[in-house]
Design a protein around this motif. Structure first.
Motif, mmCIF file in Angstrom:
data_model
loop_
_atom_site.group_PDB
_atom_site.id
_atom_site.type_symbol
_atom_site.label_atom_id
_atom_site.label_comp_id
_atom_site.label_asym_id
_atom_site.label_seq_id
_atom_site.Cartn_x
_atom_site.Cartn_y
_atom_site.Cartn_z
ATOM 1 N N LEU A 271 59.686 75.123 -23.373
ATOM 2 C CA LEU A 271 61.140 75.289 -23.355
ATOM 3 C C LEU A 271 61.500 76.677 -23.887
ATOM 4 O O LEU A 271 62.405 77.342 -23.370
ATOM 5 N N GLY A 272 60.782 77.120 -24.925
ATOM 6 C CA GLY A 272 61.031 78.437 -25.496
ATOM 7 C C GLY A 272 60.821 79.527 -24.458
ATOM 8 O O GLY A 272 61.641 80.441 -24.332
ATOM 9 N N VAL A 273 59.718 79.414 -23.677
ATOM 10 C CA VAL A 273 59.458 80.424 -22.637
ATOM 11 C C VAL A 273 60.574 80.413 -21.599
ATOM 12 O O VAL A 273 61.081 81.466 -21.179
ATOM 13 N N GLY A 274 61.006 79.180 -21.230
ATOM 14 C CA GLY A 274 62.131 79.068 -20.299
ATOM 15 C C GLY A 274 63.358 79.761 -20.846
ATOM 16 O O GLY A 274 64.048 80.489 -20.127
ATOM 17 N N ALA A 275 63.626 79.573 -22.146
ATOM 18 C CA ALA A 275 64.799 80.179 -22.773
ATOM 19 C C ALA A 275 64.703 81.693 -22.752
ATOM 20 O O ALA A 275 65.689 82.381 -22.459
ATOM 21 N N ILE A 276 63.502 82.237 -23.029
ATOM 22 C CA ILE A 276 63.338 83.692 -23.066
ATOM 23 C C ILE A 276 63.757 84.287 -21.723
ATOM 24 O O ILE A 276 64.527 85.245 -21.655
ATOM 25 N N PHE A 277 63.265 83.662 -20.610
ATOM 26 C CA PHE A 277 63.536 84.267 -19.310
ATOM 27 C C PHE A 277 64.940 83.947 -18.816
ATOM 28 O O PHE A 277 65.612 84.814 -18.256
ATOM 29 N N TYR A 278 65.404 82.702 -19.040
ATOM 30 C CA TYR A 278 66.761 82.354 -18.601
ATOM 31 C C TYR A 278 67.787 83.243 -19.311
ATOM 32 O O TYR A 278 68.639 83.870 -18.667
ATOM 33 N N GLY A 279 67.693 83.328 -20.648
ATOM 34 C CA GLY A 279 68.644 84.138 -21.403
ATOM 35 C C GLY A 279 68.573 85.599 -21.006
ATOM 36 O O GLY A 279 69.596 86.270 -20.843
ATOM 37 N N GLY A 280 67.344 86.109 -20.817
ATOM 38 C CA GLY A 280 67.174 87.513 -20.464
ATOM 39 C C GLY A 280 67.810 87.841 -19.128
ATOM 40 O O GLY A 280 68.529 88.832 -18.985
ATOM 41 N N ILE A 281 67.557 86.964 -18.114
ATOM 42 C CA ILE A 281 68.094 87.257 -16.780
ATOM 43 C C ILE A 281 69.612 87.165 -16.794
ATOM 44 O O ILE A 281 70.315 88.020 -16.244
ATOM 45 N N LYS A 282 70.161 86.122 -17.491
ATOM 46 C CA LYS A 282 71.621 85.988 -17.559
ATOM 47 C C LYS A 282 72.237 87.185 -18.285
ATOM 48 O O LYS A 282 73.306 87.670 -17.899
ATOM 49 N N ALA A 283 71.552 87.673 -19.329
ATOM 50 C CA ALA A 283 72.078 88.823 -20.069
ATOM 51 C C ALA A 283 72.092 90.050 -19.171
ATOM 52 O O ALA A 283 73.037 90.835 -19.181
ATOM 53 N N TYR A 284 71.018 90.204 -18.360
ATOM 54 C CA TYR A 284 70.950 91.366 -17.476
ATOM 55 C C TYR A 284 72.080 91.341 -16.454
ATOM 56 O O TYR A 284 72.648 92.375 -16.115
ATOM 57 N N LEU A 285 72.447 90.128 -15.997
ATOM 58 C CA LEU A 285 73.444 90.017 -14.936
ATOM 59 C C LEU A 285 74.873 90.033 -15.453
ATOM 60 O O LEU A 285 75.803 90.230 -14.669
ATOM 61 N N SER A 286 75.079 89.839 -16.760
ATOM 62 C CA SER A 286 76.459 89.682 -17.220
ATOM 63 C C SER A 286 77.141 91.044 -17.316
ATOM 64 O O SER A 286 76.533 92.050 -17.670
ATOM 65 N N SER A 287 78.461 91.042 -16.987
ATOM 66 C CA SER A 287 79.206 92.301 -16.998
ATOM 67 C C SER A 287 80.122 92.391 -18.212
ATOM 68 O O SER A 287 80.898 93.313 -18.338
ATOM 69 N N ASP A 288 80.028 91.412 -19.114
ATOM 70 C CA ASP A 288 80.882 91.335 -20.283
ATOM 71 C C ASP A 288 79.998 91.620 -21.501
ATOM 72 O O ASP A 288 78.941 91.005 -21.655
#
Lengths: 473, 220
Positions: A271-288
């Motif tokens: 789950l931790g590995v999933g969180a690392i990549f999910y959070g990272g990709i969402k952070a990269y895509l966010s414009s705020d």
């Protein structure tokens, strides 16, 4: 002398929350005074823990199974110390950044938050921990509702229901354990706990509660909006202190009570590995800007959970423990500094859109420097606390030959470098318009330097990593 | 459509979770712990004769203190949301309701005191008494919103915090003689009764303020 420190840590927040609520015009004064006293008390506690043999405090003089026992452990007390420091600086920041009506509610609520943190980090009693979780959860919801926008209210409502469901799950676990063993004290439970269906169900409920409150990847839906829409000092407190408390409980219970199979704790690490990549990709895509920082929190929580891959490992478990502890400290300092510095940038720009923030390095150089230092620690570049953490994680992954986690740690670092460098490069470009300089106020200097102190410490403390490791034992 | 299937799937899973949980909970074979003998040994020193009150206000008084803190901080959190509530004042004022309330409220208050003092020998105590009292205040407020006497905000705030403040003060006094919140035998019954009385008044005020702040905003 050190014995009365634990009741003092309970009395101080309670009294100062009362004072701040009663005299709401003077709330900031009482809040900052509380921050100073609380920080010095937690330093005394750290000194006591380092010099004295482990001790327990029995409230009401009743011994453990009947009464409530508090015991300061080394790891918990050090998180409490770091939290008290972050809290003090955030309180100073809030004095200059919040409006007066917000301040009157911010200080009493966050002083109660300190009470909840004390209970969670020091208590040895699983029911008292529940009350502490309740205090933390309700304070966090009230704080995130301080911003009067429909978005913030919606986010805090979602937060309220998720944290209530999690509290209910935890309480259900406590009830099952009490019905089965008739005990609530952790150290009294350790020798009698058995691997049986009711116990495992109780632990399952507790783990789900902790995952939901810590915002681990599939259950992290509430975090991003609640943290991004709250006022800046609140975002800093929420992502630096609040989610760490439940993670600490998850680690403490896994190290003492939980009797899960190895595969189950491995599942947590996945789950931790999933969180690392999910959070990272969402952070990269966010414009705020604030949303980017909030998603980066989801990603960083993943690094904390990686310890469960190594907790039962044949290799030296202290290495993974060091990695987790440094990840926790680095995230606490770096993320609070990041949020506070971003608050200054957002205040001057009057917008959270990242594309409008081009060239801010020439307008608020100190805040951008603070953000850069935080980024160094979050990515894990040397020399920083984040680097020490990643170094230990990579070593334990290499020694236990778990290649999947090795590549996940490296990939996660590259991903966070991608979204943080994207931000920093934008800051360093030529400014879009010059008019922003006019919006600088005198108070911004204090704000910038509080943020800078936190970010700087997240890098600088790496030079003392050996003494920190020696302290944790 | 897809949402509907998802929901029925959730209900289905929740139902089986419920069945499984109740099966597990009814089949717990309790392990023998020394807790009960310890409780009965300590009862004579607790200052009260009812076990629940002894646990709540003596053996595990810290939990109760923290819970009082939870109730107070929820009021502060409601204050944070307060400007968002805009309801028109409700009023049911007529002869019948006025007479009803004139008889009902004194009875409710009396019953709250009875519940409070019976806590030392049967189930009851500050929390249930304050809930009753708050219910009485809310009825009074609903029926007579305009003639309802509202003290100044600062006095009200003193009332709200008095419970937690008195509790913490008792803890600080007890620090001089032993641990935090340590009281035994005859002094214990005095402390417990006084804490419960202060708690009833202040929690009653807080609980009714939850409702009044959230639902009714009347400017007379």
């Amino acid at each position: 002398m050190f014995n009365n420190l634990i009741p003092a840590l309970i009395i101080t927040p309670a009294l100062f929350a009362i004072l701040g609520f009663l005299f709401s015009k003077r709330a900031a004064f009482f809040g900052i005074a509380f921050g100073l006293i609380f920080f010095s008390e937690s330093l005394l506690l750290l000194y006591g823990v380092a010099t004295k043999s482990p001790w327990a405090y029995h409230f009401g003089g009743w011994q453990a199974p009947l009464g409530i026992a508090f015991a300061p452990l080394r790891f918990g007390s050090s998180i409490l110390g770091v939290s008290a420091f972050v809290m003090l600086l955030t309180f100073i920041y809030a004095r200059f950044s919040l409006q007066e009506s917000q301040r009157a509610l911010f200080y009493p609520l966050s002083t109660f938050l300190a009470l909840g943190l004390v209970v969670v980090y020091l208590s040895q009693d699983i029911f008292t921990i529940y009350v502490g979780l309740e205090i933390i959860g309700l304070c966090a919801v009230g704080l995130s509702a301080l911003q009067k926008s429909p978005k913030a209210l919606h986010a805090s409502l979602v937060y309220l229901f998720s944290t209530l469901v999690a509290s209910g799950f935890y309480l259900l676990g406590v009830v099952i354990i009490y019905a089965k063993y008739g005990l609530l004290n952790i150290s009294a439970l350790i020798p009698v706990i058995q691997e049986e269906l009711p116990t495992l169900v109780a632990f399952g409920f507790m783990v789900v509660a902790f995952l939901l409150k810590t915002a681990v990847f599939p259950l992290s839906f509430w975090l991003a909006n609640a943290h991004a829409n709250a006022p800046t000092p609140v975002s800093a407190l929420l992502s630096a202190l609040v989610i760490k408390a439940t993670f600490y409980l998850m680690y403490l219970f896994a190290a003492t009570l939980f009797i899960f199979e190895y595969e189950l704790s491995y599942f947590l690490a996945f789950l931790g590995v999933g969180a690392i990549f999910y959070g990272g990709i969402k952070a990269y895509l966010s414009s705020d800007l604030k949303l980017l920082i909030a998603y980066s929190t989801i990603s960083q929580v993943g690094y904390l959970l990686l310890i469960f891959a190594f907790i039962d490992e044949h290799t030296d478990p202290s290495m993974a423990f060091n990695a987790m502890a440094f990840a926790l400290f680095s995230h606490t300092l770096a993320k609070s500094g990041f949020f506070l510095a971003a608050g200054v940038v957002v205040h001057i720009a009057q917008t959270k859109e990242i594309s409008a923030l081009q060239g801010y390095a020439s307008i608020t150089p100190v805040s951008v420097f603070a953000i850069a230092l935080s980024a160094v620690s979050l990515i894990g570049l040397p020399p920083s606390l984040g680097f020490v953490s990643k170094w230990y994680y990579l070593q334990s992954a290499y020694l236990s030959e778990s290649w999947f986690f090795l590549f996940a740690i490296i990939g996660g670092g590259i991903l966070s470098a991608a979204y943080l460098f994207k931000l920093l490069i934008l800051f360093l470009e030529h400014p879009l318009e010059e008019g922003h300089l006019l919006r600088r106020e005198k108070s911004h200097t204090t704000l910038e330097w509080t943020a800078f102190t936190l970010s700087f410490l997240s890098v600088f403390l790496a030079f003392f990593s050996n003494s920190i490791i020696a302290f944790m034992g | 459509m897809r949402n509907k299937t998802f929901h029925s799937l959730l209900y289905f899973l929740a139902f089986w979770l419920f069945v499984g949980l109740s099966f597990i909970l009814t089949n717990i074979n309790t392990l023998d712990s020394s807790m009960h003998t310890k409780l009965f040994e300590a009862m004579p020193h607790s200052g009260v004769t009812h076990e629940v009150t002894a646990v709540l206000l003596n053996f595990r008084a810290l939990d109760t203190l923290l819970e009082v803190g939870v109730i107070l901080l929820s009021l502060i959190a409601i204050h944070a949301l307060e400007p968002n509530f805009r309801y028109t004042p409700l009023s049911f004022e007529n002869t019948i309701t006025n007479t009803f309330v004139a008889i009902l409220f004194p009875l409710i208050a009396l019953y709250a005191f009875y519940i409070l003092y019976s806590g030392s020998y049967q189930s009851g105590g500050a929390f249930s008494a304050s809930a009753l009292l708050a219910g009485g205040i809310i009825i009074l407020r609903l029926v007579k919103p305009r003639s309802f006497f509202v003290p100044k905000e600062l006095i009200l705030r003193f009332l709200y915090v008095s419970g937690l403040f008195y509790f913490v003060c008792v803890g600080m006094i007890s620090l001089f003689f032993g641990s935090f919140l340590e009281y035994r035998d005859y002094i214990a019954s005095f402390y417990i009764i006084s804490i419960e009385s202060v708690l009833m008044l202040s929690l009653g005020a807080i609980l009714s303020a939850y409702f009044i702040n959230a639902v009714q905003r009347v400017k007379p």
